[in-house]
Design an enzyme around this catalytic site. Sequence first.
Site, PDB file in Angstrom:
ATOM      1  N   GLN A 191     -56.093 -63.775  96.154  1.00 27.33           N
ATOM      2  CA  GLN A 191     -55.144 -63.738  95.050  1.00 27.33           C
ATOM      3  C   GLN A 191     -53.871 -63.005  95.468  1.00 27.33           C
ATOM      4  O   GLN A 191     -52.903 -62.984  94.720  1.00 27.33           O
ATOM      5  CB  GLN A 191     -55.749 -62.995  93.847  1.00 27.33           C
ATOM      6  CG  GLN A 191     -56.920 -63.692  93.191  1.00 27.33           C
ATOM      7  CD  GLN A 191     -57.599 -62.830  92.140  1.00 27.33           C
ATOM      8  OE1 GLN A 191     -58.788 -62.579  92.248  1.00 27.33           O
ATOM      9  NE2 GLN A 191     -56.879 -62.360  91.135  1.00 27.33           N
ATOM     10  N   PHE A 222     -61.031 -64.466  89.754  1.00 29.74           N
ATOM     11  CA  PHE A 222     -61.475 -63.595  88.662  1.00 29.74           C
ATOM     12  C   PHE A 222     -61.278 -62.119  88.966  1.00 29.74           C
ATOM     13  O   PHE A 222     -61.972 -61.269  88.417  1.00 29.74           O
ATOM     14  CB  PHE A 222     -62.941 -63.891  88.287  1.00 29.74           C
ATOM     15  CG  PHE A 222     -63.184 -65.332  87.966  1.00 29.74           C
ATOM     16  CD1 PHE A 222     -62.633 -65.900  86.828  1.00 29.74           C
ATOM     17  CD2 PHE A 222     -63.917 -66.140  88.807  1.00 29.74           C
ATOM     18  CE1 PHE A 222     -62.820 -67.251  86.529  1.00 29.74           C
ATOM     19  CE2 PHE A 222     -64.114 -67.495  88.523  1.00 29.74           C
ATOM     20  CZ  PHE A 222     -63.561 -68.044  87.376  1.00 29.74           C
ATOM     21  N   GLU A 226     -58.466 -60.028  94.477  1.00 28.61           N
ATOM     22  CA  GLU A 226     -57.183 -59.333  94.385  1.00 28.61           C
ATOM     23  C   GLU A 226     -57.031 -58.354  95.543  1.00 28.61           C
ATOM     24  O   GLU A 226     -55.965 -58.225  96.118  1.00 28.61           O
ATOM     25  CB  GLU A 226     -57.062 -58.597  93.037  1.00 28.61           C
ATOM     26  CG  GLU A 226     -55.726 -57.857  92.913  1.00 28.61           C
ATOM     27  CD  GLU A 226     -55.479 -57.218  91.552  1.00 28.61           C
ATOM     28  OE1 GLU A 226     -56.110 -57.644  90.563  1.00 28.61           O
ATOM     29  OE2 GLU A 226     -54.643 -56.295  91.490  1.00 28.61           O
ATOM     30  N   ARG A 304     -56.216 -48.840  83.075  1.00 25.13           N
ATOM     31  CA  ARG A 304     -56.229 -49.891  82.056  1.00 25.13           C
ATOM     32  C   ARG A 304     -57.337 -49.640  81.022  1.00 25.13           C
ATOM     33  O   ARG A 304     -57.192 -50.015  79.864  1.00 25.13           O
ATOM     34  CB  ARG A 304     -56.364 -51.290  82.684  1.00 25.13           C
ATOM     35  CG  ARG A 304     -56.083 -52.413  81.703  1.00 25.13           C
ATOM     36  CD  ARG A 304     -55.973 -53.770  82.376  1.00 25.13           C
ATOM     37  NE  ARG A 304     -54.655 -54.048  82.915  1.00 25.13           N
ATOM     38  CZ  ARG A 304     -53.625 -54.537  82.206  1.00 25.13           C
ATOM     39  NH1 ARG A 304     -53.771 -54.825  80.926  1.00 25.13           N
ATOM     40  NH2 ARG A 304     -52.463 -54.738  82.771  1.00 25.13           N
ATOM     41  N   ARG A 336     -61.517 -59.753  85.695  1.00 28.09           N
ATOM     42  CA  ARG A 336     -60.950 -60.222  84.427  1.00 28.09           C
ATOM     43  C   ARG A 336     -61.045 -59.192  83.285  1.00 28.09           C
ATOM     44  O   ARG A 336     -62.136 -58.899  82.800  1.00 28.09           O
ATOM     45  CB  ARG A 336     -61.667 -61.512  84.018  1.00 28.09           C
ATOM     46  CG  ARG A 336     -60.841 -62.433  83.136  1.00 28.09           C
ATOM     47  CD  ARG A 336     -61.538 -63.753  83.020  1.00 28.09           C
ATOM     48  NE  ARG A 336     -60.700 -64.777  82.430  1.00 28.09           N
ATOM     49  CZ  ARG A 336     -61.026 -66.058  82.367  1.00 28.09           C
ATOM     50  NH1 ARG A 336     -62.182 -66.477  82.839  1.00 28.09           N
ATOM     51  NH2 ARG A 336     -60.214 -66.929  81.828  1.00 28.09           N
ATOM     52  N   PHE A 338     -59.980 -56.065  83.805  1.00 31.44           N
ATOM     53  CA  PHE A 338     -59.522 -54.950  84.636  1.00 31.44           C
ATOM     54  C   PHE A 338     -59.734 -53.588  83.968  1.00 31.44           C
ATOM     55  O   PHE A 338     -58.804 -52.793  83.842  1.00 31.44           O
ATOM     56  CB  PHE A 338     -58.033 -55.187  84.938  1.00 31.44           C
ATOM     57  CG  PHE A 338     -57.518 -54.557  86.202  1.00 31.44           C
ATOM     58  CD1 PHE A 338     -57.792 -55.118  87.441  1.00 31.44           C
ATOM     59  CD2 PHE A 338     -56.734 -53.412  86.168  1.00 31.44           C
ATOM     60  CE1 PHE A 338     -57.287 -54.545  88.608  1.00 31.44           C
ATOM     61  CE2 PHE A 338     -56.229 -52.830  87.331  1.00 31.44           C
ATOM     62  CZ  PHE A 338     -56.508 -53.402  88.554  1.00 31.44           C
ATOM     63  N   THR A 433     -49.988 -52.436  85.082  1.00 29.55           N
ATOM     64  CA  THR A 433     -49.723 -51.092  84.555  1.00 29.55           C
ATOM     65  C   THR A 433     -48.848 -50.290  85.520  1.00 29.55           C
ATOM     66  O   THR A 433     -48.205 -49.339  85.115  1.00 29.55           O
ATOM     67  CB  THR A 433     -51.044 -50.352  84.285  1.00 29.55           C
ATOM     68  OG1 THR A 433     -51.823 -50.350  85.478  1.00 29.55           O
ATOM     69  CG2 THR A 433     -51.818 -51.042  83.175  1.00 29.55           C
ATOM     70  N   ALA A 502     -53.495 -59.662  86.483  1.00 30.23           N
ATOM     71  CA  ALA A 502     -52.985 -59.020  85.268  1.00 30.23           C
ATOM     72  C   ALA A 502     -52.539 -60.054  84.227  1.00 30.23           C
ATOM     73  O   ALA A 502     -51.778 -59.721  83.315  1.00 30.23           O
ATOM     74  CB  ALA A 502     -51.851 -58.040  85.590  1.00 30.23           C
ATOM     75  N   GLU A 705     -56.747 -63.225  80.895  1.00 33.00           N
ATOM     76  CA  GLU A 705     -57.836 -62.275  80.697  1.00 33.00           C
ATOM     77  C   GLU A 705     -58.269 -62.062  79.243  1.00 33.00           C
ATOM     78  O   GLU A 705     -59.458 -61.878  78.976  1.00 33.00           O
ATOM     79  CB  GLU A 705     -57.448 -60.911  81.294  1.00 33.00           C
ATOM     80  CG  GLU A 705     -57.338 -60.917  82.798  1.00 33.00           C
ATOM     81  CD  GLU A 705     -56.586 -59.700  83.298  1.00 33.00           C
ATOM     82  OE1 GLU A 705     -55.352 -59.651  83.117  1.00 33.00           O
ATOM     83  OE2 GLU A 705     -57.227 -58.794  83.835  1.00 33.00           O
TER      84      GLU A 705
HETATM   85  N1  MTE Z   1     -59.339 -68.892  85.493  1.00 32.76           N
HETATM   86  C1  MTE Z   1     -59.931 -69.568  86.501  1.00 32.76           C
HETATM   87  N2  MTE Z   1     -60.257 -70.845  86.317  1.00 32.76           N
HETATM   88  N3  MTE Z   1     -60.220 -68.963  87.678  1.00 32.76           N
HETATM   89  C2  MTE Z   1     -59.934 -67.630  87.901  1.00 32.76           C
HETATM   90  O1  MTE Z   1     -60.197 -67.103  88.980  1.00 32.76           O
HETATM   91  N4  MTE Z   1     -58.969 -65.549  86.969  1.00 32.76           N
HETATM   92  C3  MTE Z   1     -58.698 -64.807  85.747  1.00 32.76           C
HETATM   93  C4  MTE Z   1     -57.835 -65.645  84.792  1.00 32.76           C
HETATM   94  N5  MTE Z   1     -58.387 -66.947  84.628  1.00 32.76           N
HETATM   95  C5  MTE Z   1     -59.300 -66.895  86.842  1.00 32.76           C
HETATM   96  C6  MTE Z   1     -59.010 -67.590  85.639  1.00 32.76           C
HETATM   97  C7  MTE Z   1     -58.002 -63.555  85.985  1.00 32.76           C
HETATM   98  S1  MTE Z   1     -58.911 -62.212  86.421  1.00 32.76           S
HETATM   99  C8  MTE Z   1     -56.652 -63.419  85.839  1.00 32.76           C
HETATM  100  S2  MTE Z   1     -55.884 -61.937  86.050  1.00 32.76           S
HETATM  101  C9  MTE Z   1     -55.810 -64.558  85.502  1.00 32.76           C
HETATM  102  O2  MTE Z   1     -56.541 -65.762  85.359  1.00 32.76           O
HETATM  103  C10 MTE Z   1     -54.784 -64.714  86.625  1.00 32.76           C
HETATM  104  O3  MTE Z   1     -53.959 -65.800  86.418  1.00 32.76           O
HETATM  105  P1  MTE Z   1     -52.683 -65.754  85.428  1.00 32.76           P
HETATM  106  O4  MTE Z   1     -51.985 -64.479  85.696  1.00 32.76           O
HETATM  107  O5  MTE Z   1     -51.947 -66.944  85.813  1.00 32.76           O
HETATM  108  O6  MTE Z   1     -53.244 -65.799  84.044  1.00 32.76           O
HETATM  109  N1  HPA Z   2     -53.987 -55.545  86.236  1.00 30.76           N
HETATM  110  C1  HPA Z   2     -54.521 -56.324  87.183  1.00 30.76           C
HETATM  111  N2  HPA Z   2     -54.429 -56.080  88.452  1.00 30.76           N
HETATM  112  C2  HPA Z   2     -53.761 -54.984  88.827  1.00 30.76           C
HETATM  113  C3  HPA Z   2     -53.188 -54.140  87.898  1.00 30.76           C
HETATM  114  C4  HPA Z   2     -53.298 -54.431  86.537  1.00 30.76           C
HETATM  115  O1  HPA Z   2     -52.810 -53.721  85.646  1.00 30.76           O
HETATM  116  N3  HPA Z   2     -52.619 -53.137  88.579  1.00 30.76           N
HETATM  117  C5  HPA Z   2     -52.865 -53.387  89.876  1.00 30.76           C
HETATM  118  N4  HPA Z   2     -53.540 -54.505  90.036  1.00 30.76           N
HETATM  119 MO1  MOS Z   3     -57.340 -60.378  87.195  1.00 30.96          MO
HETATM  120  S1  MOS Z   3     -58.812 -58.992  87.061  1.00 30.96           S
HETATM  121  O1  MOS Z   3     -56.058 -59.175  86.953  1.00 30.96           O
HETATM  122  O2  MOS Z   3     -57.314 -60.720  88.851  1.00 30.96           O
END
Ligand code: MTE
Ligand code: HPA
Ligand code: MOS
Length: 756
Positions: A191, A222, A226, A304, A336, A338, A433, A502, A705
Amino acid sequence: MKNIDSTGHTRGESIYLDDIPLLRGTLFGAVYGSPVAHGFIRRLDVSGAEETPGVVRVFTFQDIKGENQIGGIIPDEPLFAEHHVHFCGMPVAFVVAVSEDAARHAVEKIKVEIEPWPVVTDPRVAQANGELIVPPRTFRLGDVDQAWSLCEHVIEGRADTNGQEHLYIETQGAYAMPLENDVIRVYSSTQAPTAVQRAISKVTALPMHALDIEVTRLGGGFGGKEDQANVWAALCALACLHLKKPVKYAMPRTDDMVMTGKRHPYSSDFRIGVDKDLKILAYEVTFYQNAGAAADLSPAVLERTLFHCTNSYFIPNVRATAYSCRTNLPPNTAFRGFGGPQGMYVIEAAIAKVAEGLGVDAAVIQKKNLHRTGDIFPYGQLAESEAHACWQKAEDLYDIQSMRREVEAFNGSNRLFKKGIAFMPVCFGISFTKTLMNQARALVHVYTDGSVSLTTGAVEMGQGVNTKMLQVAAAVFSIDPGSVRIQATSTFKIANTSPSAASATADLNGKAVQMACVEILRRLKEVAAAELGVAVEDVEWREGMVWVSGAATELDWKKLVLAAFVRRVSLSEHAHYATPGIHFDPSKEKGHPFAYHVYGTAIVTVTLDCLRGRYVIDAVKVVHDFGTSMNPLIDRGQMEGGIVQGLGWMTMEEVIYDEKGRLRSNTLSTYKVPDIYSVPEEISIDFLHTQRDNLAIFRSKAVGEPPLMYGIGVYFALRQAIRAFNPSTDLPFSTPLTPEKVLMGLYDKKLEHVPG
Ligand code: MTE
Ligand code: HPA
Ligand code: MOS
C-alpha cells in the site's frame, strides 16, 4: 460507472504480483523465521541450507550493506535478527534458490540454538514491566475528577478486543530485478511504495532515486500492507543487489499468517458517569494496546484510538490514556479502522453496562448523547455533525417501533431462541492523524490523439480508487472515461507518496488529479481563444466542446489538443495537493486534525439458538453519510465488505497465541472468517445525501474504513439476545463473541481454559 477492474477480475486477466511474467534466471526466496518468541541466539548454522541442491545463497544480517533497520516511526525493528529474537517468525535468514521448492526445502535444514527468555503476550503485564513502545498519551476535556460527584450513576468495567488477521487474498510478496547501474526495480504488493523504497534504501544503502517500486494493484491490503510489505521487498532487493539476478518471494499463506502482525488486541478499563437524565457527564478510559515486538505503526494506531474514544457522543468531561505495550508477538499493524474500532468498542461497552445496570435500553442513552454540530471533541476539533440526521433517518426509514415489537413478540413466544437488537452509531475522522502525511501528487499527460494517461500515488487494492481517479479526470475534461487510462503506481513517476490508507486515498490523490486537469484545461482554453480569435473569458469548455458566448464551436477535444501541441503548449501537468486547514499539537493534544468526519448509524438484529450458542445475523440496516457519492456502486461494495469484516472481528475471527507466543490459529482451518453462510441475511444501505461543503473530492466522502465499525453492533445485539435468555448473565465484554463464549454466557459458565 462500474469499477474499471470488474471485467479483468471476472475473467482472471487482472495482473497481481504472481501474474508478472518471470525473467529468465529468476531466483526464489524463502524466509527462516525464529521458532522461539524471545531469546538469545547462541548459534546459527545455515550450512545445511547452503548445501541443499538448488540453493544459491543464504542471507543473514551480516550481508546487509546499509543498516539492519526497517522501523518506520521508531528505528526499533531489525530486518534480520542479529543476536536476539523478539517474536516467533522473526526473520533470521533468507534462502535464495533456483526454485521455490528448493528454497522452502532448504529452510528446514537451518539449525538454530536459542537461549529462551521469558515470553510476554499480555499488554497489561508488559505495561507493568515498563515495556512501552512510546510514552503514554492522555487526551483530556473538562474535569473528570470533579464531574464524578455530579453523576447520578457511575459504572466501571473492563473491555477486551482481540486481534484480526488481514487475510488479503493475495499474500505478501515482492519481485526485485536488477536494471543497469545499480538501479533496482521492485514489484511489491504494498500500500506504500515510498515506504518500501525508503526501507530498501536504508538496508541496501542505495539512494532512493535508484529504486523504482511499482504496483499495479493488490489483492487486498486492509492495512496489512501499509508497513509490513517492506520486509519482503527489502529481502528481495538485498538478494538482488548481491546476486545481480531477479529475486522473487511470494509468501505461502501460513508464513504470512505467522510472520506478519495483525490488528492490535486491546485491553481497556473504563469508568462512566451519567446524570439522572442519562446524559453522560464523565468518561475515563485506559487503553492497553498490544503492540507486539516493535513499534511498526503502533504509535499512530494508538493515537487514532484516542481520537475515537468517544465515538459519536458529546461527553463534556473525558480523560483517556493509552499505553502502547511491547510484547513478544509479531509487530501488530494497521487494520481497517486503525485503532478507531478498538476505542469505539469500549465506549459502547460502557454505555451497554450502564443500560444493563439501570434496566434501560442502551439506545436511549446512545441517542441522548449523540453530538451536534458545534460540540467539541476531546482533541479540540468542533463537530460538523450528521449523527442525529443518520440516527433519526434510520429510526424512521427502518421503522424501529415495529422492529422492536417484532423482537419482543419473538422473545415472548420462544424459549430456546432469542432475538437481539442494537444500534451502532459511527463517527470517523478523515485524514492521516499525522498532518504531514496529508499530501499527494498526480501526473497527467494528454497525448496528441486525445487519450489521457494518469499516474497518482494511489494504490488500487480493491477499494476502487483507480475508477474514482479516472472519473475525476474524465469529469474535469468532460470527456468519455474510456479515453482515460490509469497507469501503475511507481516511485519513479510519483515521488514521496503517503501510503494508500486512512480512507483518504481518493480525496488526496483525487484533488491532485483535479488540480492537474484544471491547469491543463486552463491552458487549452487559452489555445482555444487564440485559435478562434476571441477573449479567453468568453471561452467555455463543456460536453467535450469549446463554446463561445453560449454557442458550440468546431473545436472538439481532439482538435483542441492537437492545436495546443502545434502551438507548443504543454499537455502535461504534475500537481501537488495538501489538505488545507488541518493541524494538531501533540504537546497539548489539541488541534483540528481531520478534514471532516464521516457519520452513520446501523441497526443490527440477530437470532440466537440458546441450546447450541449458534446465531444468525438477521439484518444490518444502515443510514450512512456518503456526502454526495461519486460512485454509489463502489461505495456500496465498501459498505458491505466493511460491515462483514467488522462483524467477523466481533464474532468468529479468533487469533490465538499460546503462552509461548506461537500462533495456533495459523491456517484457514483454525482461523474462521465470515463466509457466504455467515453473512447477514439482509444488508440495507441508505445514502444520507448531504450537500454541505467539505474537503472530500467532489464532496464524495471517504468510505474505506468507517463501515467496518457497524460490525461492532453485532456484538451488542448478541449480548441483548443472551440477556433475553439469561438476564443475570455476567458475560464479559470480550471479543470475539464466538458460539462457545455465547454458550458460556447463556448458562453462566466460565471457559475452563481460554487459550491465548
Ligand atoms: N477494500 C478492499 N476491497 N480491499 C482493501 O484492501 N482496504 C481498506 C479500505 N477498503 C481495502 C478496502 C482500508 S484499510 C483502507 S484505509 C481503505 O480501503 C484505503 O483505500 P481508500 O483510502 O481509497 O479508501
Ligand atoms: N490512518 C491510517 N494509516 C496511517 C495513519 C492514519 O491515521 N497514520 C499513519 N498511517
Ligand atoms: Mo487502512 S488501516 O488505513 O490501510
